[in-house]
Design an enzyme around this catalytic site. Structure first.
Site, PDB file in Angstrom:
ATOM      1  N   PHE A 102      47.809  41.611  41.099  1.00 32.66           N
ATOM      2  CA  PHE A 102      49.122  41.735  41.032  1.00 32.66           C
ATOM      3  C   PHE A 102      48.840  42.957  41.130  1.00 32.66           C
ATOM      4  O   PHE A 102      48.587  44.361  40.702  1.00 32.66           O
ATOM      5  CB  PHE A 102      49.518  41.359  39.383  1.00 32.66           C
ATOM      6  CG  PHE A 102      50.724  41.484  39.090  1.00 32.66           C
ATOM      7  CD1 PHE A 102      51.979  40.967  39.312  1.00 32.66           C
ATOM      8  CD2 PHE A 102      50.843  43.512  38.742  1.00 32.66           C
ATOM      9  CE1 PHE A 102      52.619  41.143  39.069  1.00 32.66           C
ATOM     10  CE2 PHE A 102      52.392  43.474  38.319  1.00 32.66           C
ATOM     11  CZ  PHE A 102      53.419  42.023  39.089  1.00 32.66           C
ATOM     12  N   ASP A 109      44.826  50.188  42.421  1.00 32.62           N
ATOM     13  CA  ASP A 109      45.748  50.536  41.313  1.00 32.62           C
ATOM     14  C   ASP A 109      45.274  50.498  40.326  1.00 32.62           C
ATOM     15  O   ASP A 109      45.159  49.760  39.759  1.00 32.62           O
ATOM     16  CB  ASP A 109      45.669  48.898  42.215  1.00 32.62           C
ATOM     17  CG  ASP A 109      47.914  48.578  41.105  1.00 32.62           C
ATOM     18  OD1 ASP A 109      47.821  49.354  40.642  1.00 32.62           O
ATOM     19  OD2 ASP A 109      48.165  47.926  41.711  1.00 32.62           O
ATOM     20  N   LYS A 125      53.153  52.941  35.341  1.00 33.31           N
ATOM     21  CA  LYS A 125      53.652  52.856  33.931  1.00 33.31           C
ATOM     22  C   LYS A 125      53.743  54.106  32.798  1.00 33.31           C
ATOM     23  O   LYS A 125      54.661  54.313  33.282  1.00 33.31           O
ATOM     24  CB  LYS A 125      52.605  51.449  34.057  1.00 33.31           C
ATOM     25  CG  LYS A 125      53.314  50.378  34.483  1.00 33.31           C
ATOM     26  CD  LYS A 125      51.941  49.410  33.733  1.00 33.31           C
ATOM     27  CE  LYS A 125      53.107  47.732  34.698  1.00 33.31           C
ATOM     28  NZ  LYS A 125      52.103  47.122  35.256  1.00 33.31           N
TER      29      LYS A 125
HETATM   30  C1  LIG Z   1      52.602  46.513  37.110  1.00 35.89           C
HETATM   31  C2  LIG Z   1      51.776  46.501  37.700  1.00 35.89           C
HETATM   32  C3  LIG Z   1      52.309  46.588  39.551  1.00 35.89           C
HETATM   33  C4  LIG Z   1      53.975  46.667  39.595  1.00 35.89           C
HETATM   34  O1  LIG Z   1      54.459  47.286  39.130  1.00 35.89           O
HETATM   35  P1  LIG Z   1      56.733  48.260  38.867  1.00 35.89           P
HETATM   36  O2  LIG Z   1      56.589  49.055  38.208  1.00 35.89           O
HETATM   37  O3  LIG Z   1      56.138  46.392  37.841  1.00 35.89           O
HETATM   38  O4  LIG Z   1      56.986  47.649  40.208  1.00 35.89           O
HETATM   39  C5  LIG Z   1      51.612  47.558  39.640  1.00 35.89           C
HETATM   40  N1  LIG Z   1      49.926  46.721  39.547  1.00 35.89           N
HETATM   41  C6  LIG Z   1      49.322  46.528  38.767  1.00 35.89           C
HETATM   42  C7  LIG Z   1      48.480  46.726  38.490  1.00 35.89           C
HETATM   43  C8  LIG Z   1      50.445  46.672  37.274  1.00 35.89           C
HETATM   44  O5  LIG Z   1      50.187  46.603  36.596  1.00 35.89           O
END
Ligand SMILES: *Cc1c(COP(=O)(O)O)cnc(C)c1O
Length: 392
Positions: free
Chosen positions: A134, A219, A248
Site C-alpha cells: 500500500f 516507504d 503521517k
Molecule cells: C498512508 C500511507 C501512504 C499514503 O499516504 P496519504 O497521506 O494517505 O497519501 C503511503 N504509504 C504508506 C505505507 C501508508 O501507510
C-alpha cells in the site's frame, strides 16, 4: 453522519461515531462519550491528539506566517530540512504534503536518476514493488497495487512496475535487470495487516540493490517515526535506504506533511521547475515538523513504543482466545488476524466501539491496533482487556 452520507462521496465506511474532541490517546463524541483511540489516524497521531508541544508550535507559527509558496524562501523550511536530515542521517530532503505525493515524488526522482545517472535508455526504467503493498491512491500508485478493490476500474495504468512477493529477497534479486532503477518497499506492510517480513529480508533487498546499482526506496510513511520502536523500521534490519519516505505523523496530526529524504546524488537530479507543490514546504507545516523532529530526538517516543509495544504484543499472544489465528506486530503496532469462521473484524470493531475503544478492521479478518505512543500503560491495559473481550 447523515450529511456525510448524503453529500459526501462514499469512499469510506466509517464506524458510526462522531468525534468532537481529542486529548492525548482519548477522544470524546458529540454526546460526551469517551473512547480510547487505538488507530491514531493510521499512525498520523503518534504523538496523540492535540499534543501540547505541537499545538504550541502550530499556534506560534499561525501568528507569524503560514504560506509563501516555494517562489520565495521562508524562515522555517531550511531549519526543518536540516534538523530532519540530522535526525535521519540523510543528506537531502524534498518536502511535499500527502504520503501519496511523497511516493510519486520518489518514483519521479528514481526514474530521473535512472536515466541521467545510471544510464538506462529513455522510457525503459523499471521499478520493483512488493505484492500486497500500500503506497497511496493516485492512478500510478494503485496501478501497481495487487489489491483488486484499490485498482479495479481505474486503469489504464502507468507502465514500468514489477510486483514480486513480499518478504522474499531472492525474488527481488531475480527481478532486477539492467533497466531496474529502484525497489520500493514498506519495511512492514501496514494496510496489508501489519505484515512483518522474515528477519534479514530488508538486508537481502539492500544487498541486491547495492550489488546491481539499484535504489532502495523505503516507504516508512506508516512504519516510521517510532511506530515500530526505532525512528525508522529499517533500523530493525540495520539497513539504510537510499531514499526514505515519511508522512503521517511528521505533520504532528495537525497538517499534512511528507518528505522524500536520502542521498544528495539521487535527490540532487531534480532541477528547478521539474517538480513541486504549492503547499509543499510551507512554514506552518515546517514549524510543526521541526517540533516533531525535536520530540523524536529525545528518544522518549521510541522507548515508549518499544516498551509498551512489547507489553501489548505479549498480552495479545498470551491471552488471545481461540478465534485468533495470528498476532503480528513490532513496537506499538499490532495486527490481530481472526479465523474466518466467526464474526469478521468489522463486527469486532463495532463491538469494541460500544465498549469505548476505537480500532479499525483491514482485509475482513484483521484488526489493526496502533494507539498513540503517548498512551498511558494503564489505559493500554484497559483497552487490551476490551480487545480481548471483543475477540471472544
Ligand atoms: C498512508 C500511507 C501512504 C499514503 O499516504 P496519504 O497521506 O494517505 O497519501 C503511503 N504509504 C504508506 C505505507 C501508508 O501507510
Amino acid at each position: 453522519m447523515s450529511l456525510d452520507e448524503r453529500f459526501g462521496a462514499h469512499n469510506y465506511h466509517p464506524l458510526p461515531v462522531v468525534i468532537a474532541r481529542g486529548d492525548g490517546a482519548w477522544v470524546t463524541d458529540v454526546d460526551g462519550r469517551r473512547y480510547l483511540d487505538m488507530l491514531s489516524a493510521y499512525s498520523a497521531l503518534n504523538f496523540g491528539h492535540r499534543n501540547p508541544r505541537l499545538i504550541a508550535a502550530a499556534h506560534a507559527q499561525l501568528d507569524r506566517l503560514t504560506l509563501t509558496s516555494r517562489a520565495f524562501h521562508n524562515d522555517q523550511l531550511g531549519p526543518f530540512l536540516a534538523e530532519l536530515a540530522g535526525l535521519l542521517g540523510a543528506q537531502m530532503v524534498l518536502p511535499m504534503n500527502s504520503g501519496a505525493e511523497a511516493v510519486e515524488s520518489a518514483l519521479k526522482v528514481a526514474r530521473a536518476w535512472g536515466y541521467r545517472v545510471k544510464g538506462v535508455p529513455d522510457g525503459r526504467a523499471k521499478i520493483i514493488v512488493a505484492a500486497s503493498n500500500f503506497h497511496g491512491r493516485t492512478v500510478t500508485i494503485v496501478g501497481f497495487s495487487t489489491d483488486p478493490t484499490a485498482r479495479s476500474g481505474f486503469g489504464p495504468f502507468t507502465p514500468g512496475f514489477v510486483p514480486v512477493p513480499f518478504g522474499d529477497a531472492a525474488a527481488v534479486a531475480e527481478a532486477i535487470d539492467e533497466d531496474t532503477v529502484a525497489v520500493l518497499v514498506e519495511p512492514i506492510q501496514g494496510e496489508a495487516g501489519v505484515i512483518v517480513p522474515p528477519d534479514g529480508y530488508l538486508r537481502g533487498v539492500r544487498q541486491a540493490c547495492t550489488s546491481r546499482g539499484v535504489l532502495l526506496v523505503a516507504d516508512e510513511i506508516q512504519s516510521g517515526l517510532a511506530r515500530t520502536g526505532p525512528t525508522l523500521a529499517c533500523e530493525h534490519d540495520g539497513v539504510v535506504p537510499d531514499l526514505v519516505l515519511l508522512g503521517k505523523a511528521l505533520g504532528g496530526g495537525i497538517v499534512p506533511l511528507s518528505v522524500v529524504a536520502g542521498r544528495a546524488d539521487v535527490l540532487g537530479v531534480l532541477r528547478p521547475g521539474e517538480h513541486g507543490s504549492t503547499f509543499g514546504g510551507n512554514p506552518l507545516a515546517a514549524a510543526i515538523g521541526r517540533e516533531v523532529v525535536a520530540m523524536l530526538a529525545t528518544g522518549e517516543y521510541q522507548r515508549r513504543s518499544r516498551e509498551l509495544g512489547a507489553h501489548l504484543l505479549e498480552r495479545l499472544r498470551r491471552e488471545a482466545p481461540p478465534s485468533v489465528r495470528h498476532v503480528r506486530g513490532r513496537g506499538l503496532w499490532a495486527g490481530v488476524e481472526l479465523y474466518p469462521d466467526g464474526p469478521d473484524a468489522r463486527a469486532r470493531c463495532e463491538r469494541l466501539m460500544s465498549a469505548g475503544v476505537l480500532a479499525k478492521d483491514t482485509h475482513e479478518y484483521t484488526i489493526r491496533l496502533a494507539p498513540p505512543l503517548v498512551i498511558e500503560k494503564a489505559d493500554l491495559d484497559w483497552a487490551t482487556d476490551r480487545v480481548l473481550e471483543a475477540l471472544v
